[in-house]
Design an enzyme around this catalytic site. Structure first.
Site, mmCIF file in Angstrom:
data_model
loop_
_atom_site.group_PDB
_atom_site.id
_atom_site.type_symbol
_atom_site.label_atom_id
_atom_site.label_comp_id
_atom_site.label_asym_id
_atom_site.label_seq_id
_atom_site.Cartn_x
_atom_site.Cartn_y
_atom_site.Cartn_z
ATOM 1 N N SER A 175 0.850 -1.186 0.000
ATOM 2 C CA SER A 175 0.000 0.000 0.000
ATOM 3 C C SER A 175 0.887 1.238 0.000
ATOM 4 C CB SER A 175 -0.901 0.020 1.233
ATOM 5 O OG SER A 175 -1.787 -1.069 1.231
ATOM 6 N N GLY A 232 -0.441 4.389 0.172
ATOM 7 C CA GLY A 232 -1.308 5.485 0.579
ATOM 8 C C GLY A 232 -2.137 5.991 -0.577
ATOM 9 N N GLY A 254 -1.824 4.696 -4.321
ATOM 10 C CA GLY A 254 -2.310 3.408 -4.806
ATOM 11 C C GLY A 254 -1.505 2.236 -4.302
ATOM 12 N N GLY A 291 -6.240 -0.226 4.219
ATOM 13 C CA GLY A 291 -5.420 -1.410 3.967
ATOM 14 C C GLY A 291 -6.180 -2.704 4.184
ATOM 15 N N ASP A 292 -7.135 -2.698 5.122
ATOM 16 C CA ASP A 292 -7.943 -3.890 5.367
ATOM 17 C C ASP A 292 -8.849 -4.175 4.176
ATOM 18 O OD1 ASP A 292 -6.750 -3.746 7.863
ATOM 19 O OD2 ASP A 292 -8.436 -2.655 8.739
#
Length: 313
Positions: A221, A223, A226, A252-253
């Site tokens: 990730s 942020g 992308g 992120g989940d």
């Protein structure tokens, strides 16, 4: 069925106040409670997408009972299925308490998890093995509570691989390093976690080092920029069509949820990454972790740009 493991689950408590001033008394306008933890959030997104999701980990004490009660309420309204398979323990599930001001500024307090006894860990392992028999994919998410061996994720990755179940690993620090050595199918760090693991802040180089340490594929990730993915065949960048403002907690989940769904549906890497990027961005627009703005997701998905970077080395 898609299985998510949250060994250090939490009851997320949010206080909403007009403004936060340290050292003073505050009048709380609203209190919100919801089941929390990275794997719980990913399962909630999967259920919203129509999948059958099962959550396991540890739950204990009055806080654990409240977490399970709220999870049952969510399951009753989910588009798919959201099932609780937590292992009961003698300790008390932790709480995470957030104080959110009208300005959007938030202060977070994270309690330690319950102390897990060796017999409770063994009981969890027995249940995990049973759940793997019906699983199409599994995610191992978040921190470890006290008492759980630091190499726990390595043990769980090896069990999933022995059962022929693809596994996504999303943790950090030493648990990530130990889990990586067991060769998970996908590891999903953010840029900071990847740098901490490999010692380099250059994402593609760091992803290559993570693959050499055991990951079959790395999805990092970045942020608002992308995702970066390094697979055995190619490296990919996935970028949202525009940046969205909001709360990044849980983004992120949602990436983990999209990767799990992509594994089960046997999507190509570009399709998996497009979905994960759009879902992550749409989560930023949602009020809480484990939710996403469906209208934003459907709007963003066609515009996600996925490009091949370089051949994997």
């Amino acid at each position: 069925m898609i299985l998510t493991v949250t060994l250090n689950a939490a009851l997320d408590v949010t206080y909403r106040v007009a403004r936060l001033e340290p050292g003073t008394s505050h009048r709380v306008r609203e209190v919100v409670e919801r089941p929390g933890g990275k794997g719980v959030n990913a399962a909630r997104v999967l259920a919203a997408l129509g999948h059958e999701a099962v959550v396991t980990g540890f739950a204990g004490g009055p806080v654990g009972e409240r977490l399970r009660e709220l999870l049952a309420e969510e399951s009753a309204t989910a588009a798919g299925s959201l099932r609780d398979a937590f292992t009961a323990v003698g300790g008390t599930t932790r709480r995470t308490t957030g104080v959110v001001a009208d300005s959007g500024d938030a202060t977070q307090f994270n309690e330690p998890g319950p102390l897990i006894a060796p017999a409770e860990w063994e009981r969890f392992l027995d249940g995990y093995g049973e759940l793997l028999r019906g699983a199409d994919a599994v995610a191992l998410c978040g921190s470890l509570p006290p008492g759980v061996p630091v190499g726990a994720y390595g043990t769980l990755v090896r069990a999933a691989r022995a059962a022929g179940v693809p596994v996504v690993l999303d943790t950090s620090g030493e648990p990530l390093a130990r889990g990586l050595a067991a060769r998970p199918d996908v590891v999903k760090p953010n840029a900071e976690e990847l740098a901490g693991l490999t010692g380099t802040t250059e994402p593609l180089r760091a992803a290559r080092l993570a693959r050499r340490r055991g990951a079959h594929a790395v999805v990092a990730s970045l942020g608002a920029d992308g995702l970066l993915a390094l697979t055995p065949e190619d490296a990919w960048r996935a970028e949202p069509p525009r940046r969205l403002t909001g709360n990044p907690t849980g983004a992120g989940d949602s990436v983990v949820a999209a990767l799990l769904a992509g594994l089960v549906e046997e999507l190509s890497w570009p399709d998996q990454l497009a979905r994960a990027t759009a879902l992550s961005a749409a989560t930023v627009r949602a009020a809480a972790a484990g939710e996403f703005d469906r209208a934003a997701y459907e709007e963003l998905l066609p515009g996600v740009r996925v490009t091949r970077q370089v051949a994997a080395a």
